[in-house]
Design a protein around this motif. Structure first.
Motif, PDB file in Angstrom:
ATOM      1  N   ALA A  64       0.841  -1.204   0.000  1.00 13.07           N
ATOM      2  CA  ALA A  64       0.000   0.000   0.000  1.00 13.07           C
ATOM      3  C   ALA A  64       0.875   1.252   0.000  1.00 13.07           C
ATOM      4  CB  ALA A  64      -0.932  -0.007   1.205  1.00 13.07           C
ATOM      5  N   ARG A  65       1.933   1.236   0.765  1.00 12.86           N
ATOM      6  CA  ARG A  65       2.841   2.394   0.784  1.00 12.86           C
ATOM      7  C   ARG A  65       3.453   2.619  -0.594  1.00 12.86           C
ATOM      8  NH1 ARG A  65       8.499   3.327   3.980  1.00 12.86           N
ATOM      9  NH2 ARG A  65       8.881   5.375   3.096  1.00 12.86           N
ATOM     10  N   ALA A  66       3.907   1.549  -1.221  1.00 16.24           N
ATOM     11  CA  ALA A  66       4.486   1.671  -2.565  1.00 16.24           C
ATOM     12  C   ALA A  66       3.451   2.226  -3.544  1.00 16.24           C
ATOM     13  CB  ALA A  66       5.008   0.311  -3.041  1.00 16.24           C
ATOM     14  N   ALA A  67       2.205   1.814  -3.398  1.00 16.60           N
ATOM     15  CA  ALA A  67       1.141   2.318  -4.271  1.00 16.60           C
ATOM     16  C   ALA A  67       0.940   3.814  -4.086  1.00 16.60           C
ATOM     17  CB  ALA A  67      -0.158   1.560  -4.009  1.00 16.60           C
ATOM     18  N   THR A  68       0.970   4.283  -2.838  1.00 20.66           N
ATOM     19  CA  THR A  68       0.810   5.727  -2.608  1.00 20.66           C
ATOM     20  C   THR A  68       1.983   6.495  -3.192  1.00 20.66           C
ATOM     21  OG1 THR A  68       1.866   5.779  -0.414  1.00 20.66           O
ATOM     22  CG2 THR A  68      -0.519   5.331  -0.489  1.00 20.66           C
ATOM     23  N   GLU A  69       3.170   5.933  -3.076  1.00 24.90           N
ATOM     24  CA  GLU A  69       4.362   6.600  -3.620  1.00 24.90           C
ATOM     25  C   GLU A  69       4.367   6.595  -5.142  1.00 24.90           C
ATOM     26  OE1 GLU A  69       7.565   4.582  -1.638  1.00 24.90           O
ATOM     27  OE2 GLU A  69       7.243   5.693   0.224  1.00 24.90           O
ATOM     28  N   ALA A  70       3.653   5.642  -5.742  1.00 27.37           N
ATOM     29  CA  ALA A  70       3.559   5.561  -7.204  1.00 27.37           C
ATOM     30  C   ALA A  70       2.450   6.451  -7.751  1.00 27.37           C
ATOM     31  CB  ALA A  70       3.337   4.113  -7.632  1.00 27.37           C
ATOM     32  N   GLY A  71       1.762   7.181  -6.869  1.00 26.86           N
ATOM     33  CA  GLY A  71       0.769   8.145  -7.332  1.00 26.86           C
ATOM     34  C   GLY A  71      -0.679   7.707  -7.270  1.00 26.86           C
ATOM     35  N   ALA A  72      -0.971   6.645  -6.537  1.00 29.95           N
ATOM     36  CA  ALA A  72      -2.370   6.223  -6.413  1.00 29.95           C
ATOM     37  C   ALA A  72      -3.176   7.292  -5.689  1.00 29.95           C
ATOM     38  CB  ALA A  72      -2.463   4.905  -5.647  1.00 29.95           C
ATOM     39  N   ASP A  73      -4.389   7.527  -6.171  1.00 27.94           N
ATOM     40  CA  ASP A  73      -5.321   8.417  -5.469  1.00 27.94           C
ATOM     41  C   ASP A  73      -5.980   7.694  -4.303  1.00 27.94           C
ATOM     42  OD1 ASP A  73      -5.175  10.760  -7.225  1.00 27.94           O
ATOM     43  OD2 ASP A  73      -6.124   9.459  -8.721  1.00 27.94           O
ATOM     44  N   ALA A  74      -6.091   6.387  -4.419  1.00 27.21           N
ATOM     45  CA  ALA A  74      -6.664   5.546  -3.364  1.00 27.21           C
ATOM     46  C   ALA A  74      -6.078   4.150  -3.487  1.00 27.21           C
ATOM     47  CB  ALA A  74      -8.190   5.481  -3.476  1.00 27.21           C
ATOM     48  N   VAL A  75      -6.082   3.446  -2.363  1.00 28.07           N
ATOM     49  CA  VAL A  75      -5.625   2.060  -2.311  1.00 28.07           C
ATOM     50  C   VAL A  75      -6.757   1.240  -1.698  1.00 28.07           C
ATOM     51  CG1 VAL A  75      -3.945   0.453  -1.304  1.00 28.07           C
ATOM     52  CG2 VAL A  75      -3.209   2.742  -2.027  1.00 28.07           C
ATOM     53  N   VAL A  76      -6.947   0.051  -2.226  1.00 26.83           N
ATOM     54  CA  VAL A  76      -7.896  -0.904  -1.649  1.00 26.83           C
ATOM     55  C   VAL A  76      -7.065  -2.097  -1.199  1.00 26.83           C
ATOM     56  CG1 VAL A  76      -9.933  -2.330  -2.031  1.00 26.83           C
ATOM     57  CG2 VAL A  76      -9.704  -0.132  -3.231  1.00 26.83           C
ATOM     58  N   ALA A  77      -7.066  -2.374   0.105  1.00 26.49           N
ATOM     59  CA  ALA A  77      -6.279  -3.463   0.664  1.00 26.49           C
ATOM     60  C   ALA A  77      -7.201  -4.647   0.966  1.00 26.49           C
ATOM     61  CB  ALA A  77      -5.573  -3.012   1.927  1.00 26.49           C
ATOM     62  N   VAL A 103      -0.075   3.948   6.819  1.00 26.15           N
ATOM     63  CA  VAL A 103       0.134   4.345   5.420  1.00 26.15           C
ATOM     64  C   VAL A 103      -0.863   5.426   5.031  1.00 26.15           C
ATOM     65  CG1 VAL A 103      -0.101   3.571   3.026  1.00 26.15           C
ATOM     66  CG2 VAL A 103       1.178   2.181   4.654  1.00 26.15           C
ATOM     67  N   SER A 104      -2.114   5.233   5.366  1.00 28.49           N
ATOM     68  CA  SER A 104      -3.151   6.181   4.986  1.00 28.49           C
ATOM     69  C   SER A 104      -2.953   7.533   5.661  1.00 28.49           C
ATOM     70  CB  SER A 104      -4.529   5.615   5.333  1.00 28.49           C
ATOM     71  OG  SER A 104      -5.544   6.461   4.862  1.00 28.49           O
ATOM     72  N   VAL A 105      -2.711   7.524   6.961  1.00 27.60           N
ATOM     73  CA  VAL A 105      -2.567   8.776   7.700  1.00 27.60           C
ATOM     74  C   VAL A 105      -1.309   9.527   7.261  1.00 27.60           C
ATOM     75  CG1 VAL A 105      -2.184   9.744  10.007  1.00 27.60           C
ATOM     76  CG2 VAL A 105      -3.928   7.992   9.665  1.00 27.60           C
ATOM     77  N   ARG A 106      -0.204   8.828   7.116  1.00 26.96           N
ATOM     78  CA  ARG A 106       1.051   9.505   6.737  1.00 26.96           C
ATOM     79  C   ARG A 106       1.032  10.018   5.301  1.00 26.96           C
ATOM     80  NH1 ARG A 106       5.540   8.773  10.186  1.00 26.96           N
ATOM     81  NH2 ARG A 106       5.101   7.333  11.892  1.00 26.96           N
ATOM     82  N   SER A 107       0.397   9.279   4.405  1.00 29.80           N
ATOM     83  CA  SER A 107       0.407   9.657   2.993  1.00 29.80           C
ATOM     84  C   SER A 107      -0.742  10.597   2.638  1.00 29.80           C
ATOM     85  CB  SER A 107       0.323   8.417   2.104  1.00 29.80           C
ATOM     86  OG  SER A 107      -0.954   7.807   2.225  1.00 29.80           O
ATOM     87  N   GLY A 108      -1.814  10.549   3.411  1.00 28.59           N
ATOM     88  CA  GLY A 108      -3.016  11.303   3.066  1.00 28.59           C
ATOM     89  C   GLY A 108      -3.829  10.646   1.969  1.00 28.59           C
ATOM     90  N   VAL A 109      -3.461   9.430   1.608  1.00 28.94           N
ATOM     91  CA  VAL A 109      -4.170   8.676   0.572  1.00 28.94           C
ATOM     92  C   VAL A 109      -5.114   7.685   1.256  1.00 28.94           C
ATOM     93  CG1 VAL A 109      -3.907   7.031  -1.333  1.00 28.94           C
ATOM     94  CG2 VAL A 109      -2.260   8.907  -1.059  1.00 28.94           C
ATOM     95  N   PRO A 110      -6.400   7.738   0.935  1.00 28.27           N
ATOM     96  CA  PRO A 110      -7.337   6.800   1.549  1.00 28.27           C
ATOM     97  C   PRO A 110      -6.992   5.344   1.213  1.00 28.27           C
ATOM     98  CG  PRO A 110      -8.529   8.605   0.558  1.00 28.27           C
ATOM     99  CD  PRO A 110      -7.096   8.734   0.101  1.00 28.27           C
ATOM    100  N   VAL A 111      -7.091   4.501   2.231  1.00 24.26           N
ATOM    101  CA  VAL A 111      -6.884   3.062   2.066  1.00 24.26           C
ATOM    102  C   VAL A 111      -8.174   2.371   2.494  1.00 24.26           C
ATOM    103  CG1 VAL A 111      -5.584   1.025   2.784  1.00 24.26           C
ATOM    104  CG2 VAL A 111      -4.396   3.221   2.479  1.00 24.26           C
ATOM    105  N   GLY A 112      -8.857   1.744   1.551  1.00 25.35           N
ATOM    106  CA  GLY A 112     -10.057   0.969   1.860  1.00 25.35           C
ATOM    107  C   GLY A 112      -9.632  -0.322   2.523  1.00 25.35           C
TER     108      GLY A 112
END
Length: 164
Positions: A64-77, A103-112
């Motif tokens: 999930a962290r790698a996904a946020t760093e790759a520019g994902a607007d959202a991640v679904v785990a 991951v969600s809190v630090r990146s600001g990217v929502p993780v479902g």
């Protein structure tokens, strides 16, 4: 049923880039969760979807962290952990939950959060979105991630704070 009172989320996720990170253990359950997430993303008009498979639920946070760093607007785990006779269940569930939250809190990217933590396989199958299942946690996680991105985008822009 644990789904009682759940909101009905209908959100337009057009233009979003979503990464689904999915564990590989418990193939039948995982196939159901993944199908539900894909279906919900399609219904939300999300076309840019990448699926990243990892060995197990413990590996979801780093993916999930790698996904946020790759520019994902959202991640679904998506994952499933079924209780056994050792404390392994508690360790994996806690690590995945805390890791994905971090991951969600630090990146600001929502993780479902579509990680099933079940006492037995029957509970997992009942939540996997398969024919006869009472719940579709893969779809719910995808809907929550997209709805959160859309909600966050309604916040007014905040001017940067200057430090003295």
């Amino acid at each position: 049923m644990s789904g009682a009172g759940a909101p009905s989320l209908t959100t337009d996720g057009s233009g979003l880039k979503v990464v689904v990170v999915a564990a590989s253990w418990h193939t039948v359950v995982m196939d159901g969760l993944l199908a539900g997430a894909r279906r919900a993303l399609a219904e939300a008009h999300v076309e840019d979807v990448t699926v990243l498979r990892v060995p197990g639920t413990f590996e979801l946070p780093v993916a999930a962290r790698a996904a946020t760093e790759a520019g994902a607007d959202a991640v679904v785990a998506l994952g499933v952990v079924i209780r056994g006779g050792t404390p392994h269940f508690e360790y994996v569930c806690e690590a995945a939950t805390h890791g994905l939250t971090d991951v969600s809190v630090r990146s600001g990217v929502p993780v479902g959060f579509g990680v099933l933590t079940c006492d037995d396989e029957a509970q997992a199958l009942d939540r996997a979105g398969l024919p006869g299942s009472h719940e579709d946690k893969g779809a719910e996680a995808a809907q929550a991630a997209v709805a959160t991105v859309v909600a966050l985008r309604t916040l007014p822009a905040r001017p940067s704070r200057l430090r003295s």
